[in-house]
Design an enzyme around this catalytic site. Structure first.
Site, PDB file in Angstrom:
ATOM      1  N   GLU A   1      -0.442 -17.554  -9.048  1.00 52.96           N
ATOM      2  CA  GLU A   1       0.543 -16.964 -10.365  1.00 52.96           C
ATOM      3  C   GLU A   1       1.595 -17.380  -9.939  1.00 52.96           C
ATOM      4  O   GLU A   1       2.513 -16.172 -10.009  1.00 52.96           O
ATOM      5  CB  GLU A   1       0.105 -15.246  -9.975  1.00 52.96           C
ATOM      6  CG  GLU A   1      -1.534 -14.776 -10.295  1.00 52.96           C
ATOM      7  CD  GLU A   1      -1.973 -13.606 -10.195  1.00 52.96           C
ATOM      8  OE1 GLU A   1      -2.709 -13.176 -10.261  1.00 52.96           O
ATOM      9  OE2 GLU A   1      -0.967 -13.033  -9.008  1.00 52.96           O
TER      10      GLU A   1
ATOM     11  N   CYS B   1      -6.068  -7.018  -6.961  1.00 51.48           N
ATOM     12  CA  CYS B   1      -5.771  -5.612  -5.800  1.00 51.48           C
ATOM     13  C   CYS B   1      -5.381  -6.560  -4.863  1.00 51.48           C
ATOM     14  O   CYS B   1      -4.833  -6.176  -3.728  1.00 51.48           O
ATOM     15  CB  CYS B   1      -7.515  -5.094  -5.683  1.00 51.48           C
ATOM     16  SG  CYS B   1      -8.402  -6.404  -5.149  1.00 51.48           S
ATOM     17  N   HIS B   2      -5.727  -8.099  -5.412  1.00 50.90           N
ATOM     18  CA  HIS B   2      -4.774  -9.483  -4.540  1.00 50.90           C
ATOM     19  C   HIS B   2      -3.319  -9.316  -4.256  1.00 50.90           C
ATOM     20  O   HIS B   2      -2.727  -9.744  -3.714  1.00 50.90           O
ATOM     21  CB  HIS B   2      -5.179 -10.492  -4.476  1.00 50.90           C
ATOM     22  CG  HIS B   2      -4.967 -10.943  -6.113  1.00 50.90           C
ATOM     23  ND1 HIS B   2      -5.952 -10.541  -7.374  1.00 50.90           N
ATOM     24  CD2 HIS B   2      -3.463 -11.320  -6.727  1.00 50.90           C
ATOM     25  CE1 HIS B   2      -5.089 -11.092  -8.693  1.00 50.90           C
ATOM     26  NE2 HIS B   2      -4.511 -11.833  -8.055  1.00 50.90           N
TER      27      HIS B   2
ATOM     28  N   TYR C   1       0.581  -1.024  -0.143  1.00 49.96           N
ATOM     29  CA  TYR C   1       0.670  -0.137  -0.146  1.00 49.96           C
ATOM     30  C   TYR C   1       0.619   1.246   0.112  1.00 49.96           C
ATOM     31  O   TYR C   1       0.581   2.161  -0.269  1.00 49.96           O
ATOM     32  CB  TYR C   1      -0.746  -0.013   1.126  1.00 49.96           C
ATOM     33  CG  TYR C   1      -1.636  -1.652   1.437  1.00 49.96           C
ATOM     34  CD1 TYR C   1      -3.221  -1.085   0.303  1.00 49.96           C
ATOM     35  CD2 TYR C   1      -1.834  -1.981   2.042  1.00 49.96           C
ATOM     36  CE1 TYR C   1      -3.767  -1.934   0.544  1.00 49.96           C
ATOM     37  CE2 TYR C   1      -2.626  -3.374   1.982  1.00 49.96           C
ATOM     38  CZ  TYR C   1      -3.893  -3.467   1.269  1.00 49.96           C
ATOM     39  OH  TYR C   1      -4.182  -4.250   1.374  1.00 49.96           O
TER      40      TYR C   1
ATOM     41  N   ASN D   1     -12.153  -1.456  -4.755  1.00 51.91           N
ATOM     42  CA  ASN D   1     -12.141  -2.067  -6.279  1.00 51.91           C
ATOM     43  C   ASN D   1     -13.425  -2.978  -7.001  1.00 51.91           C
ATOM     44  O   ASN D   1     -13.857  -4.434  -5.935  1.00 51.91           O
ATOM     45  CB  ASN D   1     -10.444  -3.084  -6.103  1.00 51.91           C
ATOM     46  CG  ASN D   1     -10.505  -3.887  -7.763  1.00 51.91           C
ATOM     47  OD1 ASN D   1     -11.542  -3.273  -8.558  1.00 51.91           O
ATOM     48  ND2 ASN D   1      -9.646  -4.171  -7.783  1.00 51.91           N
TER      49      ASN D   1
END
Length: 202
Positions: free
Chosen positions: A184, A156-157, A125, A148
């Site tokens: 990912e 946003c994860h 952040y 979001n």
């Protein structure tokens, strides 16, 4: 999987539901693009929407007078293929309608930064706040990320805490956030060579 920002009452909204590895997802769109993406738990969104929002299959206006999205499965196959490709690791480009989602200019600027985070990486952040020239605004960035409305498409994860913890995730909690990042290959994160912190974003 997004939270908070609902599509503008003047926008014509439609939705369909597709399957993903983290459960069914409702996609809402306007003529300008996707304005909502929510992971569902049965017939109820698992993410928080504004009070008064009806369940996905409920007709009629919302509490704020906006007409509820209408079910429209004519684009279901298109959106299913899009999310299948996303989960398979492909880069997908799809128009999003953040203006219709009712977000402030600051929130839209935050989400523009979030959208640029590459697959397999995370940012904090605080790093996003610095990128916006607002180094003291990490908390405000967190609030914008939590609002979001089109998670996955705006990932946003991939935004985590500076102390190395995942932080919250309105799309199903930290467990779903970790699952997405592991899919990912981004968790646990690996520092970039020669860069401080986590992917250069401590």
């Amino acid at each position: 999987m997004g939270r908070g920002g609902s599509c503008h009452p003047m926008a014509t909204r439609h939705f369909t539901v597709v399957d993903t590895p983290v459960g069914p997802v409702r996609i809402t769109w306007t003529p300008r693009g996707v304005c909502g993406l929510e992971r569902l738990d049965g017939e109820s969104p698992s993410i928080c929407t504004r009070p008064g929002r009806r369940a996905p299959s409920s007709p009629g206006p919302d509490a704020d007078g906006a007409e509820a999205p209408r079910r429209d499965d004519t684009r279901r196959a298109e959106f299913q293929a899009l999310l299948d490709a996303w989960f398979a690791g492909a880069d997908v480009e799809v128009p999003v309608d953040l203006e219709a989602a009712g977000l402030s200019p600051f929130a839209r600027a935050v989400l523009d930064q979030v959208r640029r985070i590459p697959r397999g990486q995370v940012r904090t952040y605080a790093a996003i706040a610095r990128a916006l020239g607002r180094p003291g605004a990490a908390r405000a960035v967190g609030n914008a990320v939590a609002a979001n409305p089109v998670a996955l498409l705006i990932p946003c994860h991939r935004v985590v805490r500076a102390d190395g913890r995942l932080g919250q995730y309105s799309g199903g909690g930290p467990a779903i956030k970790e699952r997405l990042l592991r899919l990912e290959g981004a968790w646990p994160p690996r520092p970039s060579p020669g860069a401080p912190g986590r992917d250069g974003a401590a």
